[in-house]
Design a protein around this motif. Sequence first.
Motif, PDB file in Angstrom:
ATOM      1  N   VAL A 108       0.848  -1.196   0.000  1.00 36.33           N
ATOM      2  CA  VAL A 108       0.000   0.000   0.000  1.00 36.33           C
ATOM      3  C   VAL A 108       0.887   1.252   0.000  1.00 36.33           C
ATOM      4  CG1 VAL A 108      -1.668   1.355   1.335  1.00 36.33           C
ATOM      5  CG2 VAL A 108      -1.922  -1.140   1.129  1.00 36.33           C
ATOM      6  N   VAL A 109       0.521   2.224  -0.861  1.00 36.38           N
ATOM      7  CA  VAL A 109       1.202   3.517  -0.918  1.00 36.38           C
ATOM      8  C   VAL A 109       0.380   4.561  -0.178  1.00 36.38           C
ATOM      9  CG1 VAL A 109       2.040   5.356  -2.431  1.00 36.38           C
ATOM     10  CG2 VAL A 109       2.332   2.959  -3.102  1.00 36.38           C
ATOM     11  N   ASP A 110      -0.893   4.690  -0.569  1.00 39.29           N
ATOM     12  CA  ASP A 110      -1.802   5.642   0.076  1.00 39.29           C
ATOM     13  C   ASP A 110      -3.016   4.866   0.557  1.00 39.29           C
ATOM     14  OD1 ASP A 110      -3.537   7.613   0.871  1.00 39.29           O
ATOM     15  OD2 ASP A 110      -3.483   8.740  -1.008  1.00 39.29           O
ATOM     16  N   GLY A 111      -3.128   4.693   1.890  1.00 33.86           N
ATOM     17  CA  GLY A 111      -4.201   3.877   2.463  1.00 33.86           C
ATOM     18  C   GLY A 111      -5.476   4.615   2.719  1.00 33.86           C
ATOM     19  N   LYS A 112      -5.565   5.871   2.367  1.00 27.36           N
ATOM     20  CA  LYS A 112      -6.776   6.680   2.521  1.00 27.36           C
ATOM     21  C   LYS A 112      -7.343   6.623   3.943  1.00 27.36           C
ATOM     22  CE  LYS A 112      -6.767   7.875  -1.810  1.00 27.36           C
ATOM     23  NZ  LYS A 112      -6.330   9.228  -2.179  1.00 27.36           N
ATOM     24  N   GLY A 113      -6.452   6.502   4.923  1.00 30.57           N
ATOM     25  CA  GLY A 113      -6.902   6.505   6.305  1.00 30.57           C
ATOM     26  C   GLY A 113      -7.416   5.171   6.791  1.00 30.57           C
ATOM     27  N   VAL A 114      -7.521   4.225   5.902  1.00 32.07           N
ATOM     28  CA  VAL A 114      -8.014   2.895   6.283  1.00 32.07           C
ATOM     29  C   VAL A 114      -6.839   1.950   6.499  1.00 32.07           C
ATOM     30  CG1 VAL A 114      -9.426   0.926   5.573  1.00 32.07           C
ATOM     31  CG2 VAL A 114     -10.127   3.247   4.985  1.00 32.07           C
TER      32      VAL A 114
ATOM     33  N   GLY B   9       2.719   0.517   3.490  1.00 33.12           N
ATOM     34  CA  GLY B   9       3.467  -0.692   3.827  1.00 33.12           C
ATOM     35  C   GLY B   9       2.579  -1.887   4.115  1.00 33.12           C
ATOM     36  N   ASP B  10       1.274  -1.675   4.426  1.00 32.31           N
ATOM     37  CA  ASP B  10       0.342  -2.802   4.481  1.00 32.31           C
ATOM     38  C   ASP B  10       0.295  -3.438   3.096  1.00 32.31           C
ATOM     39  OD1 ASP B  10      -0.128  -2.164   7.090  1.00 32.31           O
ATOM     40  OD2 ASP B  10      -2.114  -1.240   6.732  1.00 32.31           O
TER      41      ASP B  10
ATOM     42  N   GLY C 224     -15.290  -3.368   1.901  1.00 30.50           N
ATOM     43  CA  GLY C 224     -14.560  -3.073   0.681  1.00 30.50           C
ATOM     44  C   GLY C 224     -14.760  -1.636   0.254  1.00 30.50           C
ATOM     45  N   ASN C 225     -15.935  -1.128   0.527  1.00 31.07           N
ATOM     46  CA  ASN C 225     -16.267   0.256   0.176  1.00 31.07           C
ATOM     47  C   ASN C 225     -15.277   1.259   0.788  1.00 31.07           C
ATOM     48  OD1 ASN C 225     -18.346   1.838  -1.246  1.00 31.07           O
ATOM     49  ND2 ASN C 225     -18.677   2.756   0.772  1.00 31.07           N
ATOM     50  N   ASP C 226     -14.734   0.897   1.962  1.00 38.50           N
ATOM     51  CA  ASP C 226     -13.808   1.788   2.659  1.00 38.50           C
ATOM     52  C   ASP C 226     -12.457   1.878   1.956  1.00 38.50           C
ATOM     53  OD1 ASP C 226     -15.743   2.177   4.620  1.00 38.50           O
ATOM     54  OD2 ASP C 226     -15.052   0.446   5.776  1.00 38.50           O
ATOM     55  N   MET C 227     -12.164   0.905   1.102  1.00 40.79           N
ATOM     56  CA  MET C 227     -10.846   0.863   0.452  1.00 40.79           C
ATOM     57  C   MET C 227     -10.823   1.570  -0.888  1.00 40.79           C
ATOM     58  SD  MET C 227      -8.882  -2.723   1.012  1.00 40.79           S
ATOM     59  CE  MET C 227     -10.188  -3.817   0.478  1.00 40.79           C
ATOM     60  N   GLU C 228     -11.945   2.150  -1.306  1.00 41.57           N
ATOM     61  CA  GLU C 228     -11.990   2.752  -2.638  1.00 41.57           C
ATOM     62  C   GLU C 228     -10.903   3.806  -2.789  1.00 41.57           C
ATOM     63  OE1 GLU C 228     -15.192   4.512  -5.861  1.00 41.57           O
ATOM     64  OE2 GLU C 228     -15.614   4.752  -3.717  1.00 41.57           O
ATOM     65  N   ARG C 229     -10.173   3.697  -3.896  1.00 43.81           N
ATOM     66  CA  ARG C 229      -9.112   4.614  -4.316  1.00 43.81           C
ATOM     67  C   ARG C 229      -7.844   4.541  -3.456  1.00 43.81           C
ATOM     68  NH1 ARG C 229     -10.394   7.464  -8.609  1.00 43.81           N
ATOM     69  NH2 ARG C 229     -12.622   7.724  -9.125  1.00 43.81           N
ATOM     70  N   VAL C 230      -7.744   3.507  -2.637  1.00 43.00           N
ATOM     71  CA  VAL C 230      -6.449   3.229  -2.033  1.00 43.00           C
ATOM     72  C   VAL C 230      -5.487   2.915  -3.171  1.00 43.00           C
ATOM     73  CG1 VAL C 230      -5.175   1.460  -0.717  1.00 43.00           C
ATOM     74  CG2 VAL C 230      -7.298   2.433   0.208  1.00 43.00           C
ATOM     75  N   THR C 231      -4.232   3.294  -3.036  1.00 48.78           N
ATOM     76  CA  THR C 231      -3.268   2.959  -4.084  1.00 48.78           C
ATOM     77  C   THR C 231      -2.187   2.038  -3.526  1.00 48.78           C
ATOM     78  OG1 THR C 231      -1.930   4.916  -3.627  1.00 48.78           O
ATOM     79  CG2 THR C 231      -3.631   5.104  -5.347  1.00 48.78           C
TER      80      THR C 231
END
Length: 916
Positions: free
Chosen positions: A215-221, A225-226, A289-296
């Motif tokens: 994970v690069v950008d976890g969007k707060g979720v 590094g995850d 899954g909805n919480d992960m939208e647009r995580v990179t």
Amino acid sequence: MDYKETLLMPKTDFPMRGNLPNKEPIRREKWEETNLYEKSVERTKERPTFILHDGPPYANGDIHIGHALNKILKDFITRYKSMTGFHAPYVPGWDTHGLPIETALTKNKKVKRKELSIAEFRQMCAEYAMTQLDSQRSQFKELGVRADWDNPYITLTKDYEAAQIKVFGEMAKKGYIYKGLKPVYWSPSSESALAEAEIEYYDKRSASIYVAFDVVDGKGVLDAGDKIVIWTTTPWTIPANLGISVHPEINYVLVKVNNDKLVVAEALLESLTTELEWENPEVVKTFKGNDMERVTAKHPLYERESLVMLGEHVTTDAGTGCVHTAPGHGEDDFYVSKEYGIEAFCPVDHKGVFTSEAPGFEGMFYDDANKAITEQLEAAGSLLKLSFITHSYPHDWRTKKPTIFRATAQWFASIKDFRQNILEEIKQVNWYPSWGETRLYNMVRDREDWCISRQRAWGVPIPVFYGEDGTPIITDETIEHVANLFAEHGSNVWFEREAKDLLPEGFTSEHSPNGEFTKESDIMDVWFDSGSSHAGVLLNREDHTRPADVYLEGSDQYRGWFNSSISTAVAVTGKAPYKNVISHGFVLDGNGRKMSKSLGNVIVPSKVLKQLGADILRLWVASVDYQADVRISDDILKQTSEAYRKIRNTFRFMLANLADFNPETDRVPEAKMEEVDRYMLHRLQKLVNDVRESYDKFEYSPIFHRIHNFCSDDLSSFYLDFAKDVLYIEAADNHRRRSIQTGFYEILTTLVQLVTPIIPHTADEVWEYIPGVQAESPQLTDIPEPRVIEGFEGLEEKWNHFMVVRDDVLKALEEARNEKVIGKSLEAKITIVPKDDGTRDVLNSINDVHQLLIVSEVVVTNQSDATRAYRHVDVVVEKHSGEKCERCWVASDTVGEHTTHTTLCSRCAEVVEEHY
């Protein structure tokens, strides 16, 4: 006197042995010389039309046993319809475009494709197709299939191609044709796009890998590094990965395993723990899954990011619940990425080789790259597990090699735009078997847009021009002009002329201010070719009409011809092209295995014809439940041959006993016929009714069994058997004898007409020996309709009851034979004690019961010492005390009474005295 000379023994030149392999070709030559098909069509031309529209076999190679099954079934239908009130012309067709012909020329014929122009190569393809067509036509004729063989429809002819162009144009006019970039089945071995109908599934061994994306950008979720874990069986698509799809409503968990924190679907955690050998995974958090939208996440091989997207296609049936998404190599991937503004990315070329867009793997064949990609994933620390699985995988139906999904610019027919209309039309069609409706309905309901373009040379060109700005140009004017060009010159003109010479004179377009145009180089899917036959044949021939009454093909055509035909027809006309659809199964060997050369279990039609004859093969077709998979073997054909011999010998016996019968002068009026003869005609009417009903329902196995049983049980075991004592013994003009001959005559002619659609060679042969028939062939007659037998009203129950009693008596005779009380049944005298008044009345009301039971004497009484008890009667069987008549072999007390003919019974003595 030699009393044998006074017997009216059977006489016929009709041979006992059919000798079909030698005689059938002669008969077919006669049919051609006398124009029998044309006579049949001419005879019925004023009748209502019945059209069975032929699905075109591919013009390449010898016919196989499946072809034989198909064509013979069609022949049953058209022959029967022409004999039951319809005008049923049958126009055979051939599918003549496509890759197999290109391959046959380049590989088998060693044609140097690159040294020829496209037009030259296409001309060679056409010539090759026609030689194959001629060969197959000869083989179909050998099956006894009756058709307009001199005027078939062929998908490469000018008129057919012109009609196909008009279908394409009409669909384009309605907005159903478009060009777009999307993943389609792609065959690297054929170097072309494929339609769903061109896909077959075979087992394939594939790598199965679990890969972690950091994970690069976890969007707060999630935290940087995850790791998000994906699973795929196509490692070669990892270089094309642009995202990860998750389902918005599925629960996901972040689990701690050793020093890593990994994201997977909660429902799959237990199975993944076992699969990936995790020790005591700790759930850190749970989220939708909805919480992960647009995580990179970072791509594991390249310096780019992969976007987490929401997709309804994600399931927890297998994998991790996080789906590796490569929009250039998967349909779901393509559509979900499109919603997020991500374009398809396809770093694999038309040969299945990686391009420079996949650094590190350029020049590698995609399948060979699996190992290299997996090794790099492991080196990057992203590979969690590698194993191998064997699974069902799509293959090119022509080359039998694996396909891939590959995003390319293709032409499509937008099925979704008129899908509901197709589904409604499917409901209006009659399906045989009935499950065919559900099968096609579900296929159409779930079908995506139809990719109709192919990157080949041998086929009908897609009639599209391009302006200087690259805009596709399809107008009523251009379509009409191209169709007219094809009608005049054939489709090769597309490759012989420049774009400007293919356009209408003076044509202009806002997309080409300088008047420069180019033309499409792709051809149409061959299923579009054959799927346009409702326009190219049903509308283009005077003797045809749309919709056709019947389409009949193998069950694989639900995804093929049945499908493409209704798609194009509904698109153009709003209606299905057929009223009834019949499908048949595949032909397997005697053990139910698929036929293959390696197993040595292939039954070749030509071999069957040479050994047994076409009528045996046709009778086999009639004997099986063709709507399911059917079996054939030498043993099965041997059984069919035995059934054929029974039918043939039954015909021969009746013919032999009609040698002195003239139907014009010797026929007994129906009302004056003997009761038993009227009973047999009544039985015949029931047979006619049942057989016609089965023909009307396209069911042939019941016909085979009913006719075979009628010949075996009603005739050979009863009617023909007892009739000998009348036919051979009585004087020629004896009323009872003529009554039986009248019965024989109608039964024989009717049976021959009933079997004509199935075994026409034999039917024609028998017909030639029947006295007094007017038509030159039973094929030029109508099968009679069932009727009420004059003078038989109210007698059916009586005679049915007698037949039950007869069965009891036959059991008694068999028991007496086993006990050595009698030898042959004519040695017997039987005493019958009826157990009820109905049985007594029946027995007392029938003349010459002893003849019907083939014994020398029958006594019906109220009392006896009967030891053999049955349901309706008690029976005593004893050896007759009289002497055996030298002429009729009946035991009689009257033998010796005549002063001159002392070895004869009184009946025989009277016949001999009066007539000899």
